[in-house]
Write a protein that holds these residues in place. Structure first.
Motif, PDB file in Angstrom:
ATOM      1  N   ASP A  21       0.792  -1.497   0.097  1.00  0.00           N
ATOM      2  CA  ASP A  21      -0.122   0.203  -0.265  1.00  0.00           C
ATOM      3  C   ASP A  21       1.240   1.487  -0.207  1.00  0.00           C
ATOM      4  O   ASP A  21       0.320   2.241  -0.427  1.00  0.00           O
ATOM      5  N   ALA A  22       1.998   1.154   1.315  1.00  0.00           N
ATOM      6  CA  ALA A  22       3.053   2.392   0.599  1.00  0.00           C
ATOM      7  C   ALA A  22       3.620   2.756  -0.482  1.00  0.00           C
ATOM      8  O   ALA A  22       3.571   4.008  -0.708  1.00  0.00           O
ATOM      9  N   VAL A  23       3.976   1.671  -1.183  1.00  0.00           N
ATOM     10  CA  VAL A  23       4.501   2.184  -3.048  1.00  0.00           C
ATOM     11  C   VAL A  23       3.493   2.148  -3.329  1.00  0.00           C
ATOM     12  O   VAL A  23       3.842   3.571  -4.219  1.00  0.00           O
ATOM     13  N   ALA A  24       2.151   2.085  -3.555  1.00  0.00           N
ATOM     14  CA  ALA A  24       0.840   2.896  -4.231  1.00  0.00           C
ATOM     15  C   ALA A  24       1.014   4.334  -3.947  1.00  0.00           C
ATOM     16  O   ALA A  24       0.116   4.724  -4.711  1.00  0.00           O
ATOM     17  N   ARG A  37       0.343   3.870 -16.665  1.00  0.00           N
ATOM     18  CA  ARG A  37       1.947   3.974 -16.565  1.00  0.00           C
ATOM     19  C   ARG A  37       2.558   4.270 -15.057  1.00  0.00           C
ATOM     20  O   ARG A  37       3.998   4.200 -14.652  1.00  0.00           O
ATOM     21  N   ARG A  38       1.735   5.283 -14.634  1.00  0.00           N
ATOM     22  CA  ARG A  38       3.010   5.850 -13.191  1.00  0.00           C
ATOM     23  C   ARG A  38       2.538   4.142 -11.879  1.00  0.00           C
ATOM     24  O   ARG A  38       3.385   4.584 -11.389  1.00  0.00           O
ATOM     25  N   TYR A  39       1.303   3.434 -12.416  1.00  0.00           N
ATOM     26  CA  TYR A  39       1.713   2.217 -11.075  1.00  0.00           C
ATOM     27  C   TYR A  39       2.919   2.082 -11.466  1.00  0.00           C
ATOM     28  O   TYR A  39       3.348   1.278 -10.817  1.00  0.00           O
ATOM     29  N   ARG A  40       2.885   1.236 -12.566  1.00  0.00           N
ATOM     30  CA  ARG A  40       4.305   0.605 -13.235  1.00  0.00           C
ATOM     31  C   ARG A  40       5.499   1.440 -12.661  1.00  0.00           C
ATOM     32  O   ARG A  40       6.407   0.634 -12.156  1.00  0.00           O
ATOM     33  N   ARG A  41       5.564   2.634 -12.962  1.00  0.00           N
ATOM     34  CA  ARG A  41       6.806   3.333 -12.336  1.00  0.00           C
ATOM     35  C   ARG A  41       6.803   3.187 -10.961  1.00  0.00           C
ATOM     36  O   ARG A  41       7.511   3.064 -10.350  1.00  0.00           O
ATOM     37  N   ASP A  83       9.309  -0.601 -22.093  1.00  0.00           N
ATOM     38  CA  ASP A  83       8.266   0.294 -22.162  1.00  0.00           C
ATOM     39  C   ASP A  83       7.759  -0.077 -23.601  1.00  0.00           C
ATOM     40  O   ASP A  83       6.524   0.453 -23.345  1.00  0.00           O
ATOM     41  N   ALA A  84       8.705  -0.071 -24.278  1.00  0.00           N
ATOM     42  CA  ALA A  84       7.397  -0.154 -25.460  1.00  0.00           C
ATOM     43  C   ALA A  84       6.445  -1.613 -25.431  1.00  0.00           C
ATOM     44  O   ALA A  84       5.266  -1.631 -26.226  1.00  0.00           O
ATOM     45  N   ARG A  85       6.819  -2.772 -24.607  1.00  0.00           N
ATOM     46  CA  ARG A  85       6.032  -3.644 -24.644  1.00  0.00           C
ATOM     47  C   ARG A  85       4.654  -3.819 -23.474  1.00  0.00           C
ATOM     48  O   ARG A  85       3.609  -3.842 -23.914  1.00  0.00           O
TER      49      ARG A  85
END
Length: 210
Positions: free
Chosen positions: A67-70, A91-95, A192-194
């Motif tokens: 949850d802290a990561v989120a 994108r922000r989730y993946r980062r 990134d492309a995938r």
């Protein structure tokens, strides 16, 4: 010296947030397997029971870490268009996953109905509801996007420089004509492309790489 001068300074009061922050530092330094209640307690300098008081169990500690990561996901300046908003949220989730060593492995192994995780899920489902019209479709699409992102990011974080070479050798040694034809794409480690291509395919629109 007086007694007041020789007594050590009082230890700051331990909080659940401090326990989680120390666990995340341990994660970044040593990886997910190193995160144990005892290891976190040793780093803080307290008994393991003290950590258990705040985190209850290792399972709960991992949930709080996820949850802290989120909680590092930002929601400012999101696109107005619903489909683009969903893409940007992913994108922000993946980062947020990539910001921590083994971040995707951590999050994939938890079920965390906690505030930061719920805020992200709510924002994503809201965007998808606008994009797909129905809450049910939005819910299923959110599952697909999150599962895809977690799986791809786990592969990305575990990627070995020899993976492509091993795949080429294995395909060349066996009767895999379709894989042989697709090998240039399969061995291109452009995550990134995938990621962008996969999100587009799930959302059913946008550019798809050739």
């Amino acid at each position: 010296m007086t007694k007041k001068q020789t007594d050590p300074a009082p230890r700051p009061r331990l909080t659940p947030a401090a326990v989680v922050a120390e666990a995340l530092r341990l994660l970044d330094e040593s990886g997910l397997e190193a995160v144990t209640m005892r290891a976190v307690a040793d780093r803080i300098g307290v008994r393991m029971n003290t950590v258990l008081w705040h985190a209850k169990s290792k399972t709960r500690l991992l949930e709080l870490m996820a949850d802290a990561v989120a909680g590092t996901i930002g929601y400012e300046r999101l696109p107005d268009d619903a489909g683009e908003r969903a893409r940007e949220l992913m994108r922000r989730y993946r980062r947020s996953l990539l910001a921590h060593r083994d971040g995707a492995f951590l999050v994939a192994g938890t079920y965390a109905p906690d505030p930061h995780t719920l805020r992200f899920a709510d924002a994503l489902v809201a965007a998808l509801s606008d994009h797909h019209d129905t809450p049910e479709t939005a819910a299923w699409t959110a599952y697909a996007l999150v599962y895809f992102a977690l799986g791809l990011t786990q592969e990305e974080q575990a990627a070995d420089g020899t993976d492509a070479h091993r795949l080429r050798e294995a395909v060349a040694a066996g009767p895999y004509p379709a894989l042989a034809d697709a090998l240039p794409a399969l061995t291109r480690h452009d995550f990134d492309a995938r990621f962008e291509d996969g999100v587009d395919r799930i959302l059913g629109g946008g550019h798809r790489s050739g």
